[in-house]
Design an enzyme around this catalytic site. Structure first.
Site, PDB file in Angstrom:
ATOM      1  N   CYS A   1       0.856  -1.177   0.000  1.00 42.17           N
ATOM      2  CA  CYS A   1       0.000   0.000   0.000  1.00 42.17           C
ATOM      3  C   CYS A   1       0.897   1.234   0.000  1.00 42.17           C
ATOM      4  O   CYS A   1       2.100   1.122  -0.186  1.00 42.17           O
ATOM      5  CB  CYS A   1      -0.983  -0.006   1.165  1.00 42.17           C
ATOM      6  SG  CYS A   1      -0.234  -0.075   2.791  1.00 42.17           S
TER       7      CYS A   1
ATOM      8  N   HIS B   1      -6.959   6.818   9.634  1.00 40.84           N
ATOM      9  CA  HIS B   1      -5.669   7.109  10.264  1.00 40.84           C
ATOM     10  C   HIS B   1      -4.947   8.162   9.452  1.00 40.84           C
ATOM     11  O   HIS B   1      -5.328   8.477   8.330  1.00 40.84           O
ATOM     12  CB  HIS B   1      -4.825   5.843  10.370  1.00 40.84           C
ATOM     13  CG  HIS B   1      -4.755   5.084   9.075  1.00 40.84           C
ATOM     14  ND1 HIS B   1      -5.604   4.037   8.789  1.00 40.84           N
ATOM     15  CD2 HIS B   1      -3.972   5.246   7.994  1.00 40.84           C
ATOM     16  CE1 HIS B   1      -5.331   3.567   7.585  1.00 40.84           C
ATOM     17  NE2 HIS B   1      -4.353   4.281   7.073  1.00 40.84           N
TER      18      HIS B   1
END
Length: 689
Positions: free
Chosen positions: A423, A608
Site C-alpha cells: 500500500c 488514520h
C-alpha cells in the site's frame, strides 16, 4: 480484463490462431528478454562510439580505437571490444540465466565465445542461440544425476560437468553455429540491401505496424532488426533498421486525429496518451485506439511507410537502438548527419498517419466514440497481461476484487516463497491484510511461506505474489513484473485469500484443504497509519510504552456522524481529547481518506493519518465509535469506526490484533450485540496486551 480459460473446455473458434499468436508472442518476449535488460549497454556503446571514434564529436584514439601509441602499436579502444565481446556475452548470459539461473548464464556465455571467435561480425544472433541452448542442455544434464551424487562430491560434479559441457558447446559454436549464423546474417543483410536499393524498404511497414498492435513486434524488432542494425551500424556508423519499428510518428498521428475528430472518452484521453507515447516512448498506449477502430491500422501503415521512405531518402539512421521509442531517445541515438532526416521522417509519418486517420474517423458513424475500455481489455487479452499505462489513461482501476485472468495467473509459476501486501506506505491496511493471510497460509500448512507488507515505493521484483488495492494496482505492477499481482478492494474479507492459499497449494505441491484457518477479515488497500515501512508480525507487543492503547472513555456506543468525513472527525476528536495526537493528525486523517479509502470490510473502517503526520502523534492510542444503524462510508456499509494513531511502530501489533478480532465472525457478532462500552472493551481488550 482477459477471460480465464478452464482446462477441459472446448476452445472457441479461432483458438488455433490465438494459440499460434500466443506462441509467437512468447517467443518474441523471450527474445526481447535477452535484449531489453542490456539496452543500457547498447546505449553506452553508442555514446562511446558517437564521441570517441575518428569521425565522432570528440575523437580520441585510445577510446575510439584508431591511431597508434608512442611505440607504434595500434589502439584497441573500447568500441570494437564492446560490440565484439561485451554485448554478445551479456546477451548470452542473460538468455542462459532466463533458462537455468546463474548456472545457465555462465555456461551460455562460455559457449558463445566459440561463435564470437569463429566469425568476424558481432555475434548477437549467435549469442541468442547459444546462451539459451547451452543452458537448456546443462539443465538436462544436471537432471540425469539429480539426487544421485554422494554427499561431498556435489561441487566437484557440478563444476566439471559445467566446464565440460561449456567447452564442448564452445567448440560446437566455433565450427557449426558461427558459420551458420554468419551465412544467415549475410543473407539477411543482402535482403535489406536489396530492399533499400530498390526502394522497397517502406513495404516492411505492412508487416511491422500490424505486428505492433498484435504484440508480435518483439520477435521482429529484438530478434532480427536490433542484431542486424547493430552490425550495420558498426560498418556504416548508423542503421535505418533501428527506426523501422521505433518511429513514434504513426502512433502520434492516430492519437492527434482522435484529439481533433474523436468523441467521448477516446477524445478526452487522446492528448494524454499522445504525450506518453511521443515523449515517454510507451507505444502500447495507442494500441487500444486502433483496436477500437481496426481500419486505423491503415493510417499506421501509411505513416510507417512514409517515415521509412523519408529515412531512406535522407540516408538517415541511428547509432544504436532507441529504447524506449521516445522522441528523446530517437534523437539521442541519431548521428549528426541524420538529425534533419530523422526529424522530417517523424514529422512526415505523423502528418500522413494523422491525415489517413482523420479521414477514417470523419467517415465513421461513431466518430471514434467506441468503448475504449473494452478495446483496452482486448489489447490486454492479446498481450497476455495487464497494461498499467493504458489502464491509467483509459481510467480503469487496474483490477478488481474478482478472479478471472489473475486467478489463472496465480496458478502459474514456481513455488511460492514470499507474499507481500503493498500500500502507500506499507503500514495500516497492508499490515492487517498480511496478518489475516499469514494466519490462513500457516493454518493451511505452509508456515515457511513468508507473508509481509511493504510500501509500494519499496517493492522489489523478488516476490512471488503481490496483493494490493485495486486503486493502487497501476503503481504496483511496474515494480513487480515477475510476480502474480492480486488486486482487492477489501484487505481483510477478500474472497481472493482462499484463491491465494489454493495457489500456494498448487505451486508448492502440498495437498492441504484450501481456506483453512478461519474466516478472512476485511481491509482497505493502500491505507496505512503514520510511521515507517515495516512488517507487521502478530507477536509484537502492543502498547510497548506501558500506557493502555484503548480505554473505556475512548469508546462511543452510538456515534452521531452522518458520513465518513464526520466519522473521521468524531474518531479523531477522541484521540485529540485523550492527548494522543494533535489537531494536525486529524487533518491528515482526512487527507488519507481522500487518497485511498480506509474501509476494511466486515463493517469496519480504520481512519488514520498519513505517513507525514507521524510527528503529530504523542502516544499510541485507539478510539472506537459504533454506529448501530449503520453508516455510509463512501458507498460501503460501516458499523465500527476505529481511529488509530501509532507511535513509532506500535501500531503494527495493534493492527494485527484488530485484524484477528474482526477476522473472527463470532467476535464480530459479539461486538455487534454489545450494548455497553465495558463489553466492547472486554472484547477488544487484546489490543492492550
Amino acid at each position: 480484463m482477459a477471460t480465464a480459460t478452464t482446462s477441459g473446455t472446448t476452445a472457441p473458434a479461432g483458438g488455433r490462431s490465438t494459440a499460434a499468436r500466443a506462441h509467437v508472442q512468447r517467443f518474441g518476449t523471450f527474445l526481447s528478454g535477452m535484449i531489453m535488460p542490456n539496452i543500457g549497454a547498447f546505449i553506452a556503446w553508442g555514446l562511446i562510439t558517437a564521441f570517441f571514434i575518428e569521425a565522432g564529436f570528440t575523437p580520441f584514439g585510445p577510446l575510439g580505437g584508431f591511431g597508434e601509441n608512442a611505440e607504434g602499436e595500434p589502439y584497441t579502444g573500447l568500441v570494437g571490444p564492446m560490440i565484439t565481446y561485451l554485448l554478445p556475452l551479456l546477451i548470452a548470459y542473460t538468455g542462459g540465466r532466463m533458462v537455468y539461473d546463474v548456472r545457465g548464464g555462465v555456461v551460455g556465455a562460455i559457449a558463445t565465445m566459440g561463435v564470437i571467435v569463429g566469425t568476424d561480425i558481432p555475434m548477437f544472433i549467435g549469442a541468442m542461440l547459444m546462451g539459451p541452448l547451452t543452458a537448456w542442455l546443462m539443465k538436462k544434464v544436471d537432471s540425469i544425476w539429480d539426487g544421485k551424487i554422494k554427499p561431498g562430491f556435489e561441487m566437484l560434479v557440478n563444476n566439471f560437468s559445467a566446464g565440460i559441457l561449456a567447452a564442448l558447446m564452445a567448440i560446437f559454436g566455433f565450427f557449426l553455429v558461427g558459420p551458420a549464423v554468419l551465412a544467415f546474417s549475410n543473407a539477411a543483410a543482402a535482403a535489406v540491401d536489396f530492399l533499400v536499393t530498390r526502394g522497397l524498404l517502406p513495404l516492411t511497414s505492412i508487416l511491422i505496424e500490424p505486428a505492433k498492435v498484435l504484440f508480435l513486434n518483439n520477435a521482429i524488432n529484438h530478434g532480427i532488426l536490433t542484431p542486424l542494425g547493430t552490425a550495420q551500424a558498426l560498418e556504416q556508423g548508423k542503421s535505418i533498421l533501428f527506426l523501422l519499428e521505433a518511429n513514434p510518428g504513426p502512433g502520434l498521428g492516430i492519437l492527434l486525429a482522435y484529439t481533433v475528430f474523436g468523441r467521448g472518452a477516446a477524445r478526452a484521453s487522446a492528448p494524454g496518451a499522445a504525450l506518453i507515447h511521443f515523449v515517454g516512448g510507451i507505444h502500447e498506449i495507442y494500441f487500444p485506439y486502433v483496436l477500437m477502430k481496426p481500419a486505423l491500422i491503415l493510417a499506421a501503415i501509411a505513416g510507417g511507410m512514409t517515415g521509412v521512405f523519408t529515412l531512406t531518402l535522407f540516408d538517415a539512421g541511428l547509432r544504436a537502438p532507441a529504447a524506449p521509442g521516445s522522441i528523446i531517445a530517437v534523437f539521442a541515438q541519431a548521428t549528426t548527419d541524420s538529425y534533419v532526416g530523422v526529424a522530417i521522417a517523424v514529422t512526415a509519418a505523423t502528418a500522413v498517419s494523422f491525415f489517413v486517420a482523420s479521414i477514417i474517423l470523419k467517415a465513421s458513424k461513431d466518430k471514434g466514440e467506441g468503448d475504449l475500455t473494452e478495446a483496452t481489455s482486448r489489447m490486454e487479452t492479446m498481450k497476455g497481461k495487464k497494461s498499467s499505462v493504458a489502464s491509467s489513461v483509459v481510467g480503469t482501476s487496474g483490477g478488481a476484487d474478482t478472479g478471472g485472468d489473475s486467478a489463472r495467473e496465480l496458478a502459474e509459476g514456481g513455488p511460492v516463497q514470499r507474499i507481500v501486501f503493498a500500500c502507500d506506505a506499507g503500514m495500516g491496511s497492508s499490515a492487517m491484510g498480511a496478518s489475516v493471510l499469514r494466519n490462513k497460509v500457516k493454518a493451511a500448512g505452509f508456515g515457511d511461506v513468508k507473508v509481509t507488507n511493504a510500501a509500494i515505493a519499496n517493492l522489489t521484483d523478488d516476490f512471488d505474489i503481490v496483493v494490493t488495492h485495486q486503486d493502487l494496482a497501476t503503481r504496483a505492477r511496474p515494480k513487480v513484473p515477475s510476480a502474480s499481482v492480486v488486486t482487492v478492494d477489501n484487505f481483510m474479507g477478500s474472497p481472493r485469500y482462499d484463491e491465494i492459499v489454493e495457489a500456494v497449494q498448487q505451486r508448492n505441491g502440498a495437498a492441504v484443504p484450501a481456506g483453512a484457518g478461519g474466516a478472512a477479515a476485511p481491509a482497505a488497500a493502500g491505507s496505512e497509519p503514520a510511521g515507517g515501512d515495516a512488517v507487521a508480525e502478530p507477536d509484537q507487543d502492543a502498547g510497548a510504552s506501558g500506557t493502555p492503547i484503548l480505554t473505556k472513555d475512548r469508546i462511543v456506543m452510538d456515534g452521531g456522524a452522518q458520513n465518513a468525513g464526520q466519522a473521521i472527525d468524531e474518531a479523531g476528536g477522541l484521540l485529540v481529547a485523550a492527548g494522543a495526537v494533535t489537531d494536525e493528525y486529524v487533518t491528515s486523517m482526512h487527507e488519507r481518506e481522500e487518497s485511498v479509502s480506509t474501509f476494511m470490510g466486515n463493517g469496519l473502517a480504520i481512519p488514520h493519518g498519513t505517513n507525514q503526520a507521524k510527528d503529530s502523534i504523542r502516544a499510541s492510542a485507539l478510539s472506537v465509535v459504533k454506529y448501530p444503524a449503520g453508516l455510509d462510508w463512501n458507498g460501503k456499509p460501516v458499523t465500527w469506526v476505529i481511529g488509530i494513531a501509532g507511535k513509532d511502530n506500535e501500531h503494527l501489533a495493534i493492527l494485527s490484533r484488530v485484524a484477528k478480532i474482526f477476522g473472527n465472525k463470532e467476535k464480530v457478532r459479539q461486538l455487534d450485540e454489545a450494548r455497553t462500552s465495558d463489553e466492547v472493551l472486554d472484547l477488544l481488550g487484546k489490543v492492550n496486551d
